[in-house]
Design a protein around this motif. Structure first.
Motif, PDB file in Angstrom:
ATOM      1  N   GLN A 180      40.839  15.542 -57.972  1.00 57.04           N
ATOM      2  CA  GLN A 180      40.942  17.008 -57.872  1.00 57.04           C
ATOM      3  C   GLN A 180      42.370  17.469 -57.600  1.00 57.04           C
ATOM      4  O   GLN A 180      42.683  18.649 -57.773  1.00 57.04           O
ATOM      5  N   ALA A 181      43.227  16.544 -57.184  1.00 58.93           N
ATOM      6  CA  ALA A 181      44.621  16.917 -56.916  1.00 58.93           C
ATOM      7  C   ALA A 181      45.281  17.508 -58.148  1.00 58.93           C
ATOM      8  O   ALA A 181      46.123  18.413 -58.054  1.00 58.93           O
ATOM      9  N   ASP A 182      44.885  17.017 -59.323  1.00 56.97           N
ATOM     10  CA  ASP A 182      45.445  17.543 -60.565  1.00 56.97           C
ATOM     11  C   ASP A 182      45.068  19.001 -60.761  1.00 56.97           C
ATOM     12  O   ASP A 182      45.898  19.835 -61.126  1.00 56.97           O
ATOM     13  N   ALA A 183      43.786  19.318 -60.495  1.00 62.19           N
ATOM     14  CA  ALA A 183      43.334  20.704 -60.634  1.00 62.19           C
ATOM     15  C   ALA A 183      43.998  21.608 -59.602  1.00 62.19           C
ATOM     16  O   ALA A 183      44.386  22.744 -59.899  1.00 62.19           O
ATOM     17  N   VAL A 184      44.125  21.083 -58.365  1.00 61.57           N
ATOM     18  CA  VAL A 184      44.784  21.860 -57.306  1.00 61.57           C
ATOM     19  C   VAL A 184      46.231  22.168 -57.691  1.00 61.57           C
ATOM     20  O   VAL A 184      46.719  23.289 -57.498  1.00 61.57           O
ATOM     21  N   ALA A 185      46.919  21.161 -58.268  1.00 59.39           N
ATOM     22  CA  ALA A 185      48.303  21.380 -58.701  1.00 59.39           C
ATOM     23  C   ALA A 185      48.360  22.452 -59.777  1.00 59.39           C
ATOM     24  O   ALA A 185      49.248  23.317 -59.765  1.00 59.39           O
ATOM     25  N   GLY A 186      47.405  22.411 -60.727  1.00 57.04           N
ATOM     26  CA  GLY A 186      47.368  23.427 -61.783  1.00 57.04           C
ATOM     27  C   GLY A 186      47.164  24.822 -61.220  1.00 57.04           C
ATOM     28  O   GLY A 186      47.795  25.793 -61.651  1.00 57.04           O
ATOM     29  N   ILE A 187      46.270  24.926 -60.225  1.00 50.09           N
ATOM     30  CA  ILE A 187      46.004  26.231 -59.595  1.00 50.09           C
ATOM     31  C   ILE A 187      47.236  26.726 -58.846  1.00 50.09           C
ATOM     32  O   ILE A 187      47.592  27.915 -58.910  1.00 50.09           O
ATOM     33  N   LEU A 188      47.894  25.822 -58.106  1.00 50.17           N
ATOM     34  CA  LEU A 188      49.095  26.221 -57.363  1.00 50.17           C
ATOM     35  C   LEU A 188      50.207  26.686 -58.298  1.00 50.17           C
ATOM     36  O   LEU A 188      50.918  27.663 -58.005  1.00 50.17           O
ATOM     37  N   ILE A 189      50.352  26.005 -59.430  1.00 51.77           N
ATOM     38  CA  ILE A 189      51.351  26.437 -60.417  1.00 51.77           C
ATOM     39  C   ILE A 189      51.029  27.844 -60.882  1.00 51.77           C
ATOM     40  O   ILE A 189      51.915  28.711 -60.992  1.00 51.77           O
ATOM     41  N   ALA A 190      49.731  28.107 -61.145  1.00 54.98           N
ATOM     42  CA  ALA A 190      49.318  29.437 -61.589  1.00 54.98           C
ATOM     43  C   ALA A 190      49.631  30.492 -60.535  1.00 54.98           C
ATOM     44  O   ALA A 190      50.116  31.592 -60.845  1.00 54.98           O
ATOM     45  N   LEU A 191      49.343  30.155 -59.264  1.00 50.27           N
ATOM     46  CA  LEU A 191      49.587  31.105 -58.182  1.00 50.27           C
ATOM     47  C   LEU A 191      51.071  31.369 -57.965  1.00 50.27           C
ATOM     48  O   LEU A 191      51.454  32.413 -57.424  1.00 50.27           O
ATOM     49  N   LEU A 192      51.915  30.432 -58.367  1.00 49.64           N
ATOM     50  CA  LEU A 192      53.358  30.647 -58.305  1.00 49.64           C
ATOM     51  C   LEU A 192      53.841  31.496 -59.474  1.00 49.64           C
ATOM     52  O   LEU A 192      54.775  32.296 -59.336  1.00 49.64           O
TER      53      LEU A 192
END
Length: 303
Positions: A180-192
């Motif tokens: 899930q770390a990959d999905a979390v990273a994708g979400i954080l990139i989006a939030l940035l």
């Protein structure tokens, strides 16, 4: 009687810096697409998609820089300086689309995490980060030049953050097996990405709507003008921006009927020096129309 200024401000945008950043980004985009296919990583796919918008955005920035540096003509009296704003607006719209996609896909993958090759993911993340740092160094000194350069720098900066996210997710997957770390990273990139796009959209829209340049208080400008000798009133006072580095101002200045031609000439010089030197935003392209108080003009109906 009126007066205005027309200044040659030199090259509006450093095209060579943009071309170097474009070349680096386009190369890394191809590498990241290959990496996303090999690893199946959302974070890397999002970063590649983000990189694609950067390739398109930087291409628009290079085009805009070329247009901005063209000299004025009878048809385009300010040249094509506003191409800067249009390019920044388009880049912001692209970034917003990528951010929304990353957010939606990231949430979906939190519940359905695919298996990802962490070693390959780490390699491609490091390649992306090194390339983004190189592009940032190229664009660093010109990032405050105008909206076009600001948008280009912002896109590459977001890419660098995305590459960091890819690297961190690869490490977490390799050490903890937490896919899930990959999905979390994708979400954080989006939030940035998303908040910065709204900032850029707002800045671009402000110029297109011809709002007063940030930092310029028109009430204070009016007060300064009214303090000049023999000035009776000011009306039709307008300030806007052709581009972020070209603010303009126009005003009708009503003067006492006793003003002589020589005094009018001195008043025009004082008005131009006033808006160029006395305010946080220096306006060197100002046009003033001097109207005698007895002139049956617009000053009788306009504030």
């Amino acid at each position: 009687m009126g007066a205005g200024h027309s200044h040659d401000t030199g090259e509006a945008t450093p095209r060579n810096r943009l071309l170097i950043a474009f070349s680096i980004t386009a190369s890394v985009f191809v590498i990241e697409v290959i990496g996303a296919v090999i690893t199946g990583s959302l974070a890397l796919l999002v970063d590649a998609a983000h990189m694609l918008t950067d390739v398109i955005g930087l291409a628009m920035a290079v085009t805009a820089a070329h247009l901005m540096n063209r000299p004025p003509s009878d048809r385009y009296t300010f040249g094509l300086r506003r191409a800067e704003v249009l390019a920044a607006l388009a880049q912001a719209a692209l970034l917003l689309g990528v951010g929304i996609f990353a957010l939606v896909e990231g949430i979906r993958r939190l519940f359905e995490p695919p298996e990802i090759a962490s070693g390959s993911l780490l390699f491609f993340g490091i390649v992306g980060l090194v390339a983004n740092i190189a592009s940032l160094l190229v664009l660093m000194s010109g990032r405050t030049r105008n909206l076009n350069m600001r948008a280009a720098f912002l896109e590459v900066f977001n890419d660098a953050l995305g590459s960091v996210g890819v690297i961190v997710s690869a490490i977490l997957i390799a050490t903890l097996g937490w896919y899930q770390a990959d999905a979390v990273a994708g979400i954080l990139i989006a939030l940035l990405i998303i908040p910065r796009t709204f900032i850029l959209l707002r800045a671009s829209g402000s110029v297109l709507l011809e709002s007063t340049p940030p930092g310029l208080d028109l009430a204070e400008v009016r007060r300064h003008i009214l303090e000049l000798p023999q000035v009776v009133a000011v009306h039709d006072l307008h300030a806007s921006q052709v581009s972020t580095d070209l603010p303009t101002l126009t005003a009708h200045v009503v003067v006492d009927d006793t003003l002589t031609p020589e005094q009018s000439a001195r008043l025009l010089q004082e008005l131009q020096e006033c808006v160029a030197d006395h305010f946080p935003v220096s306006i060197e392209h100002a046009t003033f129309q001097i109207e005698p108080q007895s002139h049956p003009g617009e000053h009788t109906t306009h504030a």
